[in-house]
Motif scaffolding. Structure first.
Motif, short mmCIF file in Angstrom:
data_model
loop_
_atom_site.label_atom_id
_atom_site.label_comp_id
_atom_site.label_asym_id
_atom_site.label_seq_id
_atom_site.Cartn_x
_atom_site.Cartn_y
_atom_site.Cartn_z
N PHE A 26 -28.61 23.04 -28.87
CA PHE A 26 -29.66 22.66 -27.93
C PHE A 26 -29.27 21.43 -27.10
O PHE A 26 -29.65 21.33 -25.93
CB PHE A 26 -30.97 22.41 -28.67
CG PHE A 26 -31.59 23.66 -29.23
CD1 PHE A 26 -31.91 24.72 -28.39
CD2 PHE A 26 -31.83 23.79 -30.59
CE1 PHE A 26 -32.48 25.88 -28.89
CE2 PHE A 26 -32.38 24.95 -31.10
CZ PHE A 26 -32.71 25.99 -30.25
N THR A 27 -28.50 20.52 -27.68
CA THR A 27 -28.04 19.37 -26.90
C THR A 27 -27.05 19.81 -25.83
O THR A 27 -27.07 19.30 -24.71
CB THR A 27 -27.40 18.32 -27.83
OG1 THR A 27 -28.35 17.91 -28.82
CG2 THR A 27 -26.96 17.09 -27.04
N VAL A 472 -35.42 18.36 -28.23
CA VAL A 472 -33.98 18.22 -28.48
C VAL A 472 -33.66 16.83 -28.98
O VAL A 472 -32.88 16.65 -29.93
CB VAL A 472 -33.19 18.55 -27.20
CG1 VAL A 472 -31.71 18.23 -27.39
CG2 VAL A 472 -33.35 20.02 -26.83
N ASP A 476 -32.16 15.74 -32.58
CA ASP A 476 -30.94 14.93 -32.70
C ASP A 476 -31.17 13.73 -33.62
O ASP A 476 -30.32 13.39 -34.46
CB ASP A 476 -30.49 14.45 -31.32
CG ASP A 476 -29.93 15.58 -30.47
OD1 ASP A 476 -29.61 16.64 -31.04
OD2 ASP A 476 -29.82 15.41 -29.24
#
Length: 508
Positions: A26-27, A472, A476
């Protein structure tokens, strides 16, 4: 015990592996979304000439177009004048003023109830909103930064409503301006005043010298509509964001065989918020119309198709209801407030006609210079957050005097662009706010040596709602925290890891 610890470590490692994989996926999407969505500036089409095939080329002018960021501010935060717990401030006085003990207990209970229910909730809401403002700033900044380093624009513009209210005080205006430049457009610069005075002419840059300049267009939330606009509001806007009416001209360095001037691309920034009447300060309206007259006076002849104009303004041109999401709307202040325009969705018909027939010189008169087709160009506007793409044209009519400008959807327009039907495309750019998908526009312009005219093409690219950015980054943070925890837990449980004080004493 060791088996339990090993089992726990194994479970955490599995969880960490899952989160680490998702976080990377997703990053990567978040920072590469323009590439993954196959976004890009439309390319200059391939050509076939007598000398051979010329492949698709990168256009020399690439404008990154952003609209309506609308930075909010202190209007949604706690008022410092009231303090953190305003319902406790009068507690002692109200208790002393009460007569009986029962009344004092009732007053005390009411104050404490309001403190816990209203004040504490207000504090929590204020901190939530403060966090939301910071996150929104960096969400908008992410769009600008990511589009900039993946798409390589030559120019950047923001089509108005840079902040969320024209009614904020000077201190709050400065704070929002600081956030605008230090967070959202951290690597961007205000266009220098010497480039916006008079007629500025320079070669179309390919060295990136304009790529970091942000061309800011004034919006109604920046300076107010015509019925609210004052010289003080304009001056503070221009001090922070740049001038409200100016033009610059870029010459394309080509050798013209017929001895004509080099192709010219004009960038015209127009404050359209006081074109319609009535206005609060008449002189400000006069200044805008004087600027339009200067643009017309010092333009190349209307029949010179080697020149084209890109008009940047906030208010969309007039359209009938149903063409775009926003239909025609005018609202006025009462006579006690001067009766000026308080709100409008579009320019009035006459103001729009003045731009089409004045700035672009279109008339439809076959006997006029250039057969009435007017100047080549395109119009970019904001304000309507949903966005719209139309073609303004002047249809044929048996009675020339009855011809009226009309607009149709660009992608469904059946109007043939003949000499007798002058027209121009207007793109109302969808807002870059999260509720509208974090949209960005990509305008390309190039000079076609075959037709000897400028050509334009437009594309869009959207990140998605702001919740994607938040999710996101939360993922993280959780992944990094779990990685540190698992690493430290494993380190402590290994034979060579740190020993407790008791273990050290036993060793001694």
């Amino acid at each position: 015990m060791n088996a339990n610890i090993a089992s726990m470590h194994s479970s955490m490692l599995v969880l960490l592996l899952v989160l680490f994989t998702l976080a990377n996926i997703f990053t990567s999407y978040l920072y590469l979304y323009p590439i993954l969505h196959n976004c890009g500036f439309p390319g200059q089409p391939e050509r076939h000439t007598s000398n051979g095939h010329i492949p698709k080329q990168i256009p020399p002018f690439r404008l990154l177009v952003l609209a309506d960021p609308q930075l909010e501010g202190d209007s949604s935060l706690l008022n410092p004048e009231y303090g953190l717990f305003p319902h406790l401030q009068n507690l002692w006085g109200d208790v002393r003023a009460a007569g009986s003990m029962a009344e004092r207990l009732e007053v005390t209970g009411a104050h404490l109830r309001d403190t816990f229910i209203l004040d504490i909730l207000s504090i929590l809401q204020s901190y939530r909103k403060r966090l939301d403002l910071v996150g929104n700033d960096y969400y908008l900044a992410h769009i600008y930064r990511t589009m900039h380093w993946t798409m390589f624009p030559t120019h950047v513009t923001v089509l108005g409503d840079l902040i969320g209210s024209q009614w904020v005080g000077d201190e709050e205006f400065e704070r929002r301006g600081t956030r605008y430049w230090n967070r959202v457009f951290q690597s961007g610069n205000r266009v220098e005043d010497d480039r916006t005075e008079g007629i500025h002419i320079e070669p179309l840059p390919q060295d990136g010298s304009w790529a970091r300049r942000v061309i800011n267009v004034p919006g109604n939330h920046d300076v107010g509509y015509g019925g609210d606009m004052t010289r003080d509001k304009l001056q503070r806007y221009e001090r922070v964001f740049g001038k409200t009416n100016w033009e610059t001209r870029f010459n394309l360095p080509l050798e013209m065989q017929d001895g004509k001037d080099q192709p010219e691309l004009k960038l015209v920034l127009l404050n359209s918020l006081n074109l319609d009447s009535p206005v609060l300060e008449k002189q400000l309206q006069t200044d805008t119309y004087d600027f339009i007259n200067e643009v017309i006076t010092y333009s190349r002849p209307v029949e010179d198709r080697t020149s084209a104009t890109i008009l940047l303004t906030h208010l969309p041109l007039h359209k009938e209801a149903g063409v775009c999401v926003d239909g025609p709307l005018f609202d006025y202040h009462g006579e006690e407030h001067g009766g000026g325009i308080r709100e409008q969705n579009h320019l009035g018909y006459d103001s729009s006609k003045g731009i089409l027939e004045g700035v672009f010189g279109m008339s439809g008169d076959q006997g006029a210079p250039g057969k009435g087709r007017g100047r080549k160009g395109i119009i970019l506007t904001g304000h309507d957050h949903e966005g719209c793409d139309v073609y303004h044209h002047l249809p044929d009519a048996d009675d020339t005097a009855s011809r009226a400008w009309t607009a149709e959807k660009w992608n469904s327009s059946t109007v043939e662009q003949e000499a007798s039907i002058p027209g121009i495309r207007e793109i109302t750019v969808r807002s870059m706010m999260g509720d509208f998908g974090g949209n960005a526009g990509l305008l390309s312009a190039w000079f076609d040596p075959d037709t000897r005219e400028w050509q334009f093409d437009y594309a869009t690219c959207a990140l998605g709602k702001q919740h994607i950015w938040w999710a996101v980054h939360v993922l993280d943070i959780v992944t990094i925290a779990l990685l540190n925890y698992v690493g430290w837990s494993i380190f402590q449980s290994t034979p060579n890891g740190p020993k407790s004080t008791t273990e050290k004493e036993k060793t001694l």
